[in-house]
Write a protein that holds these residues in place. Sequence first.
Motif, PDB file in Angstrom:
ATOM      1  N   GLN A 134      91.844  82.784 -43.069  1.00 29.47           N
ATOM      2  CA  GLN A 134      91.457  83.940 -43.874  1.00 29.47           C
ATOM      3  C   GLN A 134      91.180  83.525 -45.320  1.00 29.47           C
ATOM      4  O   GLN A 134      91.109  84.368 -46.211  1.00 29.47           O
ATOM      5  CB  GLN A 134      92.566  84.998 -43.837  1.00 29.47           C
ATOM      6  CG  GLN A 134      92.764  85.628 -42.466  1.00 29.47           C
ATOM      7  CD  GLN A 134      91.489  86.262 -41.923  1.00 29.47           C
ATOM      8  OE1 GLN A 134      90.815  87.029 -42.612  1.00 29.47           O
ATOM      9  NE2 GLN A 134      91.141  85.925 -40.691  1.00 29.47           N
ATOM     10  N   VAL A 135      90.989  82.241 -45.549  1.00 33.49           N
ATOM     11  CA  VAL A 135      90.651  81.746 -46.884  1.00 33.49           C
ATOM     12  C   VAL A 135      89.346  82.400 -47.345  1.00 33.49           C
ATOM     13  O   VAL A 135      88.390  82.505 -46.564  1.00 33.49           O
ATOM     14  CB  VAL A 135      90.492  80.207 -46.856  1.00 33.49           C
ATOM     15  CG1 VAL A 135      89.863  79.699 -48.145  1.00 33.49           C
ATOM     16  CG2 VAL A 135      91.836  79.550 -46.631  1.00 33.49           C
ATOM     17  N   PRO A 136      89.266  82.862 -48.595  1.00 32.26           N
ATOM     18  CA  PRO A 136      88.027  83.476 -49.085  1.00 32.26           C
ATOM     19  C   PRO A 136      86.833  82.528 -48.963  1.00 32.26           C
ATOM     20  O   PRO A 136      86.942  81.336 -49.255  1.00 32.26           O
ATOM     21  CB  PRO A 136      88.339  83.771 -50.555  1.00 32.26           C
ATOM     22  CG  PRO A 136      89.817  83.835 -50.634  1.00 32.26           C
ATOM     23  CD  PRO A 136      90.340  82.879 -49.604  1.00 32.26           C
ATOM     24  N   ILE A 137      85.706  83.064 -48.511  1.00 30.67           N
ATOM     25  CA  ILE A 137      84.472  82.295 -48.360  1.00 30.67           C
ATOM     26  C   ILE A 137      83.368  82.964 -49.171  1.00 30.67           C
ATOM     27  O   ILE A 137      83.090  84.155 -48.988  1.00 30.67           O
ATOM     28  CB  ILE A 137      84.043  82.208 -46.885  1.00 30.67           C
ATOM     29  CG1 ILE A 137      85.108  81.472 -46.056  1.00 30.67           C
ATOM     30  CG2 ILE A 137      82.685  81.514 -46.755  1.00 30.67           C
ATOM     31  CD1 ILE A 137      84.826  81.462 -44.560  1.00 30.67           C
ATOM     32  N   MET A 138      82.748  82.211 -50.060  1.00 23.26           N
ATOM     33  CA  MET A 138      81.613  82.711 -50.830  1.00 23.26           C
ATOM     34  C   MET A 138      80.363  81.910 -50.472  1.00 23.26           C
ATOM     35  O   MET A 138      80.363  80.686 -50.580  1.00 23.26           O
ATOM     36  CB  MET A 138      81.862  82.591 -52.332  1.00 23.26           C
ATOM     37  CG  MET A 138      80.688  83.129 -53.176  1.00 23.26           C
ATOM     38  SD  MET A 138      80.798  82.683 -54.920  1.00 23.26           S
ATOM     39  CE  MET A 138      82.287  83.532 -55.399  1.00 23.26           C
ATOM     40  N   PHE A 139      79.332  82.597 -50.037  1.00 19.25           N
ATOM     41  CA  PHE A 139      78.056  81.940 -49.794  1.00 19.25           C
ATOM     42  C   PHE A 139      77.375  81.670 -51.137  1.00 19.25           C
ATOM     43  O   PHE A 139      77.258  82.566 -51.983  1.00 19.25           O
ATOM     44  CB  PHE A 139      77.147  82.805 -48.924  1.00 19.25           C
ATOM     45  CG  PHE A 139      77.512  82.789 -47.465  1.00 19.25           C
ATOM     46  CD1 PHE A 139      77.127  81.740 -46.645  1.00 19.25           C
ATOM     47  CD2 PHE A 139      78.239  83.837 -46.906  1.00 19.25           C
ATOM     48  CE1 PHE A 139      77.459  81.715 -45.296  1.00 19.25           C
ATOM     49  CE2 PHE A 139      78.570  83.828 -45.563  1.00 19.25           C
ATOM     50  CZ  PHE A 139      78.190  82.770 -44.761  1.00 19.25           C
ATOM     51  N   VAL A 140      76.941  80.417 -51.326  1.00 19.96           N
ATOM     52  CA  VAL A 140      76.154  80.032 -52.502  1.00 19.96           C
ATOM     53  C   VAL A 140      74.889  79.401 -51.955  1.00 19.96           C
ATOM     54  O   VAL A 140      74.901  78.272 -51.462  1.00 19.96           O
ATOM     55  CB  VAL A 140      76.919  79.036 -53.397  1.00 19.96           C
ATOM     56  CG1 VAL A 140      76.080  78.687 -54.625  1.00 19.96           C
ATOM     57  CG2 VAL A 140      78.257  79.622 -53.826  1.00 19.96           C
ATOM     58  N   THR A 141      73.780  80.133 -51.989  1.00 21.45           N
ATOM     59  CA  THR A 141      72.628  79.723 -51.194  1.00 21.45           C
ATOM     60  C   THR A 141      71.298  80.129 -51.819  1.00 21.45           C
ATOM     61  O   THR A 141      71.232  81.067 -52.623  1.00 21.45           O
ATOM     62  CB  THR A 141      72.736  80.338 -49.780  1.00 21.45           C
ATOM     63  OG1 THR A 141      71.596  79.979 -49.016  1.00 21.45           O
ATOM     64  CG2 THR A 141      72.852  81.849 -49.855  1.00 21.45           C
ATOM     65  N   GLY A 142      70.266  79.385 -51.436  1.00 27.11           N
ATOM     66  CA  GLY A 142      68.913  79.726 -51.864  1.00 27.11           C
ATOM     67  C   GLY A 142      68.264  80.772 -50.983  1.00 27.11           C
ATOM     68  O   GLY A 142      67.159  81.234 -51.258  1.00 27.11           O
ATOM     69  N   GLU A 143      68.928  81.166 -49.903  1.00 26.81           N
ATOM     70  CA  GLU A 143      68.422  82.232 -49.030  1.00 26.81           C
ATOM     71  C   GLU A 143      68.572  83.564 -49.765  1.00 26.81           C
ATOM     72  O   GLU A 143      69.677  84.074 -49.927  1.00 26.81           O
ATOM     73  CB  GLU A 143      69.203  82.263 -47.711  1.00 26.81           C
ATOM     74  CG  GLU A 143      69.084  80.998 -46.877  1.00 26.81           C
ATOM     75  CD  GLU A 143      67.723  80.891 -46.210  1.00 26.81           C
ATOM     76  OE1 GLU A 143      66.959  81.884 -46.236  1.00 26.81           O
ATOM     77  OE2 GLU A 143      67.420  79.824 -45.665  1.00 26.81           O
TER      78      GLU A 143
END
Length: 229
Positions: free
Chosen positions: A75-84
């Motif tokens: 359940q670790v926080p996940i942040m998308f960092v993306t060019g999409e």
Amino acid sequence: MNKKQRILVLEDEAFTRNQIKEFLENQEYEVIAPKQPDCFEQWENEQQPDLILLDIGLGSQDGIQLCKRLRKDTQVPIMFVTGENTTQMEVQGLQAGGDDYIRKPFDFCVLLIRIQNLLKRARSEQDQLCVEGVVLDLVFGQLCYEDQCFELSKKELQILYYLFRNYPRIVGRDEMIEYLWENKLFVDENILNVNLSRIRKRLEGTVLENFVKTIPRTGCQIGGNQNEA
């Protein structure tokens, strides 16, 4: 001295990866930024990050599918960092279990604020962990289910905290010993067995009797069967 919070950066573009790593290290975070982010399992399991920054395009890996796989174990926080940069892709990322989504190119100050907010939220949520309706209260040192609560010793609370954080994975005995006592070379495995037995004894004859399981020659795990007591 407070332990630095650990951030795992899964980004296959070297320039961006190094920029993020240098920036976050200057902000006093510990940063793990593997050059082969598509081999993420060893980093996620061994390094146990407090937050994951995840690109969608990772060479042989698809970030959306990778996020879904991560969510099965953590359940670790996940942040998308993306060019999409389409709304449709952002929706897919959040539906896959992402907690936030930031598009490239981004402002590093904005990235930092979002990271701080996610970590702050995760800390507040960690006052109580919940698995299958069973609540581990870290403030009061109790394990609760419906109208029943069980007092825990400090070591019992530590054991259950680690099992809750790693649900539904089976946690190996060596891994648990290293987490609890830092150096497994100076700890008898029987000490872990005694603490696990005490927890199971507390729950004996209740709906949580089978919630904490020991897997012979493997390790321990929580979940399931609490209605079969």
